[in-house]
Design a protein around this motif. Structure first.
Motif, mmCIF file in Angstrom:
data_model
loop_
_atom_site.group_PDB
_atom_site.id
_atom_site.type_symbol
_atom_site.label_atom_id
_atom_site.label_comp_id
_atom_site.label_asym_id
_atom_site.label_seq_id
_atom_site.Cartn_x
_atom_site.Cartn_y
_atom_site.Cartn_z
ATOM 1 N N HIS A 1 0.869 -1.159 -0.442
ATOM 2 C CA HIS A 1 0.349 -0.226 -0.362
ATOM 3 C C HIS A 1 1.228 1.284 0.564
ATOM 4 O O HIS A 1 1.873 1.559 0.621
ATOM 5 C CB HIS A 1 -1.252 0.155 1.295
ATOM 6 C CG HIS A 1 -1.321 0.719 1.467
ATOM 7 N ND1 HIS A 1 -1.565 2.186 1.740
ATOM 8 C CD2 HIS A 1 -3.297 1.080 0.930
ATOM 9 C CE1 HIS A 1 -2.823 3.037 1.310
ATOM 10 N NE2 HIS A 1 -3.667 2.571 1.166
ATOM 11 N N LEU A 2 0.380 2.031 -0.829
ATOM 12 C CA LEU A 2 1.171 3.270 -1.242
ATOM 13 C C LEU A 2 2.194 4.129 0.634
ATOM 14 O O LEU A 2 2.915 3.925 0.041
ATOM 15 C CB LEU A 2 1.013 4.226 -2.091
ATOM 16 C CG LEU A 2 1.613 6.101 -1.787
ATOM 17 C CD1 LEU A 2 2.768 5.330 -3.465
ATOM 18 C CD2 LEU A 2 1.052 6.067 -3.483
ATOM 19 N N VAL A 3 0.490 4.138 1.274
ATOM 20 C CA VAL A 3 0.939 4.712 2.507
ATOM 21 C C VAL A 3 1.866 4.483 3.280
ATOM 22 O O VAL A 3 3.024 4.480 4.024
ATOM 23 C CB VAL A 3 -0.343 5.495 2.993
ATOM 24 C CG1 VAL A 3 0.379 6.089 4.263
ATOM 25 C CG2 VAL A 3 -1.357 6.694 2.202
ATOM 26 N N MET A 4 2.040 2.541 3.432
ATOM 27 C CA MET A 4 2.668 1.719 3.504
ATOM 28 C C MET A 4 3.880 1.705 3.395
ATOM 29 O O MET A 4 4.924 1.951 4.359
ATOM 30 C CB MET A 4 1.989 0.671 4.331
ATOM 31 C CG MET A 4 2.491 -0.063 5.911
ATOM 32 S SD MET A 4 3.143 0.291 7.087
ATOM 33 C CE MET A 4 1.228 -0.371 7.705
ATOM 34 N N ARG A 5 4.641 1.823 2.109
ATOM 35 C CA ARG A 5 5.389 1.715 1.724
ATOM 36 C C ARG A 5 6.792 3.000 2.223
ATOM 37 O O ARG A 5 7.878 2.677 2.347
ATOM 38 C CB ARG A 5 5.418 1.028 0.385
ATOM 39 C CG ARG A 5 6.512 1.503 -0.913
ATOM 40 C CD ARG A 5 6.675 1.249 -1.980
ATOM 41 N NE ARG A 5 5.234 1.830 -2.787
ATOM 42 C CZ ARG A 5 6.488 2.716 -3.766
ATOM 43 N NH1 ARG A 5 7.438 2.750 -3.125
ATOM 44 N NH2 ARG A 5 5.220 3.964 -4.294
ATOM 45 N N VAL A 6 5.290 4.272 1.600
ATOM 46 C CA VAL A 6 6.436 5.443 1.878
ATOM 47 C C VAL A 6 7.088 5.328 3.256
ATOM 48 O O VAL A 6 8.074 5.634 3.142
ATOM 49 C CB VAL A 6 5.275 6.270 1.472
ATOM 50 C CG1 VAL A 6 6.520 7.756 1.769
ATOM 51 C CG2 VAL A 6 5.840 6.486 -0.311
ATOM 52 N N PHE A 7 6.290 5.331 4.023
ATOM 53 C CA PHE A 7 6.104 5.511 5.574
ATOM 54 C C PHE A 7 7.592 4.659 5.808
ATOM 55 O O PHE A 7 8.276 4.794 6.582
ATOM 56 C CB PHE A 7 4.888 4.385 6.716
ATOM 57 C CG PHE A 7 5.444 4.986 8.216
ATOM 58 C CD1 PHE A 7 5.549 6.041 8.579
ATOM 59 C CD2 PHE A 7 5.419 3.218 8.124
ATOM 60 C CE1 PHE A 7 5.591 5.243 9.726
ATOM 61 C CE2 PHE A 7 6.136 3.103 9.507
ATOM 62 C CZ PHE A 7 5.655 4.421 10.555
ATOM 63 N N ALA A 8 7.626 3.334 5.371
ATOM 64 C CA ALA A 8 8.262 2.120 5.727
ATOM 65 C C ALA A 8 9.823 2.818 5.579
ATOM 66 O O ALA A 8 11.034 2.655 6.031
ATOM 67 C CB ALA A 8 8.102 0.988 5.174
ATOM 68 N N GLU A 9 9.628 2.903 4.304
ATOM 69 C CA GLU A 9 11.011 3.293 3.715
ATOM 70 C C GLU A 9 11.975 4.910 4.357
ATOM 71 O O GLU A 9 13.041 5.237 3.737
ATOM 72 C CB GLU A 9 11.063 4.316 1.657
ATOM 73 C CG GLU A 9 10.829 2.965 0.786
ATOM 74 C CD GLU A 9 10.102 2.737 -0.674
ATOM 75 O OE1 GLU A 9 9.919 2.006 -0.858
ATOM 76 O OE2 GLU A 9 9.933 4.089 -0.591
ATOM 77 N N VAL A 10 10.865 5.990 3.910
ATOM 78 C CA VAL A 10 11.032 7.122 4.596
ATOM 79 C C VAL A 10 11.891 6.838 6.226
ATOM 80 O O VAL A 10 12.635 8.099 6.781
ATOM 81 C CB VAL A 10 10.243 8.274 4.946
ATOM 82 C CG1 VAL A 10 10.561 9.645 5.615
ATOM 83 C CG2 VAL A 10 9.750 8.670 3.347
#
Length: 300
Positions: free
Chosen positions: A62-71
Motif C-alpha cells: 500500500h502506497l502510504v505504508m510503503r512510503v512510511f517504511a522507506e522514509v
C-alpha cells in the motif's frame, strides 16, 4: 500508541501555474497508524474504507505504508527497526482517486508525515515540513500537489531543490469542484503536452500566472482572465473531452473554470456553480480552502 493524521486534497496548476501552483481543499483523508506490542500480519496490516477501497492493497505494498517504511528507515536509522513489524494502518479515503485532486500526493505526504511523527517519538529527532516537501517531491516528481498538502492554502513551488511559499488568499474562502465518474491516469495526461512551446505562448502564460496571484490576493474580477489557459489544457483536450466541454460552457457564463491538475475534475474559482450548469454524472461540491495542510494527533 496511535497517530491519527488528516491530509487534504489539492488542486494543482489552477490554470496557468503549471507544475508550480497548488491549492489545498477541505476534502481530507484520515489515516490512523497504530503501534502494537506484538508483530502484525504483514498480509493484512492495512485496512481501507471509502474511495477506491476495493482496489487497494492491504499489505505493505500500500502506497502510504510503503512510503512510511522507506522514509522511517532512511531518515531515522537509529530507531528500532522492529517497530515496523508492529505497525498497522487504517485509511478512511475521501479524496477521489485519479481525478486530478492530488490523491497520490496526499498518500505520499501522509506516509512521510507519519514516519516523521513516529521517528520523533522513537528518537527525539525531527523532520521539518520543508524536508518533508523535499522527500515528497522526490516521490512525486514535482511539488505542486505536495506543497499545499503540507503547508495548506495557496502555494507557489519551485523544484531542484523543492521549495514552496504560501500566499494568502483574500478574495475567496471556497471553490467549487466538479468531479466526473471517469478517471484519468496522470502519466497519460502529461504525455500529451509537447516538449516545446512557442515563446509567445510562454510569455502570455507568465502574464496570466502573475495575474492569477493578483486575483487571489486582491481582485477576484481578475480571476476569469487569469484562468484563460493555453499552455497545457488544450493539448490534453482529447484525454478529457467532456471536462473541456464543461470548462468551455462554464467560461461562456463568465465563470473562472479550469481543469484541476491532470484532470478530469473541473475546478471553478468561485463559491458556487448553478445546478443547471452541472451535467449528469458529475458531482458538484463547494469546498472550503484548507489553510493548515496535514495535521497529526498523537493518541495513547
Amino acid at each position: 500508541m496511535r497517530l491519527r493524521l488528516e491530509v487534504p486534497a489539492t488542486s494543482a496548476n489552477l490554470g496557468p501555474g503549471y507544475d508550480a501552483f497548488g491549492l489545498a481543499l477541505d476534502i481530507v483523508d484520515t489515516l490512523t497508524l497504530s503501534v502494537h506490542d506484538h508483530p502484525v500480519d504483514p498480509a493484512g496490516c492495512v485496512t481501507v474504507t471509502g474511495e477506491s477501497a476495493d482496489g487497494l492493497p492491504r499489505d505493505r505494498t500500500h502506497l502510504v505504508m510503503r512510503v512510511f517504511a522507506e522514509v522511517f528507515a532512511a531518515e531515522f536509522p537509529t530507531a528500532d527497526p522492529g517497530l515496523l513489524d508492529r505497525i498497522a494502518l487504517d485509511c478512511v479515503n475521501r479524496i477521489p482517486h485519479s481525478r486530478g485532486l492530488g490523491s497520490s500526493a496526499a498518500a505520499v505526504v501522509a506516509g512521510i508525515a507519519l514516519a516523521a511523527e513516529l521517528g520523533n517519538w522513537a528518537t527525539g529527532e525531527e523532520l521539518t515540513r520543508e524536508r518533508i516537501l523535499e522527500i515528497a517531491t522526490d516521490y512525486e516528481g514535482h511539488p505542486d500537489n505536495a506543497a499545499p498538502a503540507i503547508f495548506g492554502g495557496f502555494t507557489i513551488s519551485l523544484s531542484g531543490p523543492a521549495r514552496s511559499w504560501q500566499v494568502p488568499v483574500r478574495t475567496l474562502d471556497a471553490v467549487t469542484v466538479l468531479v466526473p465518474s471517469v478517471r484519468l491516469d496522470t502519466d497519460i495526461a502529461r504525455g500529451l503536452i509537447p516538449a516545446e512551446i512557442a515563446h509567445q505562448v510562454a510569455a502570455e502564460n507568465s502574464a496570466r500566472a502573475g495575474l492569477l496571484v493578483h486575483g487571489l490576493l486582491n481582485d477576484a474580477s481578475a480571476l476569469f482572465a487569469a484562468t484563460d489557459e493555453r499552455l497545457h489544457q488544450e493539448f490534453r483536450r482529447s484525454a478529457y473531452p467532456e471536462s473541456m466541454a464543461l470548462v468551455d460552457a462554464l467560461r461562456a457564463h463568465g465563470l473562472p473554470a479550469v481543469i484541476s491538475g491532470a484532470g478530469p475534475t473541473v475546478l471553478v474559482l468561485a463559491n458556487n456553480v448553478p445546478d443547471t450548469a452541472v451535467p449528469d454524472g458529475v458531482v458538484s461540491r463547494r469546498t472550503l480552502i484548507d489553510l493548515d495542510g496535514y495535521r497529526v494527533f498523537r493518541e495513547s
